[in-house]
Design an enzyme around this catalytic site. Sequence first.
Site, short mmCIF file in Angstrom:
data_model
loop_
_atom_site.label_atom_id
_atom_site.label_comp_id
_atom_site.label_asym_id
_atom_site.label_seq_id
_atom_site.Cartn_x
_atom_site.Cartn_y
_atom_site.Cartn_z
N LYS A 55 0.84 -1.21 0.00
CA LYS A 55 0.00 0.00 0.00
C LYS A 55 0.87 1.25 0.00
CE LYS A 55 -3.79 -2.47 2.16
NZ LYS A 55 -4.33 -3.00 3.41
N GLN A 99 -4.16 -1.74 9.77
CA GLN A 99 -4.09 -3.06 9.14
C GLN A 99 -4.61 -4.12 10.12
OE1 GLN A 99 -3.03 -3.72 5.90
NE2 GLN A 99 -3.74 -5.80 6.33
N ASP A 122 -10.48 3.71 4.86
CA ASP A 122 -10.66 2.27 4.68
C ASP A 122 -12.10 1.85 5.01
OD1 ASP A 122 -9.56 -0.16 3.92
OD2 ASP A 122 -8.94 -0.71 5.94
#
Length: 282
Positions: A55, A99, A122
């Site tokens: 990413k 994450q 996200d």
Amino acid sequence: MTQARLMDGTALARRVVGETAQQAARITERTGTAPCLATVLVGEDPASVTYVRMKQNRCRAAGIASRRVALPAHTSTAELVGTLRELSADPGVHGILLQHPVGDHVDERAAFEAIAPEKDVDGVTFASFATMSFGLPGFVSCTPGGILRLLDEYGVDPAGKRAVVVGRSAILGKPVGMLLLARDATVTYCHSRTRDLSAAVREADIVVAAVGRPRLIHGQDLKPGAVVIDAGYNAGNVGDVDFDSAVERASLITPVPGGVGPMTIATLLEQTVAAAARQLGV
Ligand code: NAP
């Protein structure tokens, strides 16, 4: 019947990232500040380390700055919440990605809720889920957002169609169903307790497989001409759909790899730049 047309996520993602990079460059030029994504990683799970690195590389290539926050595996919920609150308050950070998984000892929900909704690129907070479910502007969970973009690109209008989503996780199955519902599909969710999965899938004009079981869905389970989105990613580059039989029956299908996967990261970058634009007032 002729073979299904492939939905090329790699090509679409390249275009989305290209447009995102142009937008990032405009923001940097006008404000002197590059859009910035903070990635937060707890522990050193090899797959998570790889995802975060990927990413960051993609951010860099698109002119998005990234700030890597690596915390030890024993980080407590309170410490993680504290870090995420600091990033939420930091004007130099426009998007935050935590994450997951974060470890069983951490209250993941509490951590997600420490992310300011305007930086939740996200799409993991309750606030983002709610706005998405109502079809209001906000950040969506990235894989579901990428899936809807693929459907749009290939001219699939969900309105009035029967959509079957196999899987109901908070980051994938549930939100993709909500996005399809917001676009007026008639949505059925299937999961591990569904009694006759094949019968449910056979009803679907649009099938989204989001399970994590290799080749769970076969061509014979599909309604002829169905649109098949395979979000599954299993060992050996295999999806949740048996591609060889499904391609003979579907009208459109995503390959694995090269279908849904690239769209997830493209959506993350696009939402990061959108967040920066909003926060920087451009
Ligand atoms: P997850 O949290 O493990 O959820 C899996 C879902 O599948 C659950 O809802 C589960 O039902 C359901 N399920 C399990 N076995 C089933 C069966 N035999 N029949 C019907 N449903 C079944 O997984 P996830 O995070 O949503 O990920 C799903 C897949 O998508 C994985 O392969 C993952 O690698 C992939 N993925 C890809 C991307 C991408 O960017 N391409 C992003 C995220 C995930 P219950 O709720 O009843 O347990």
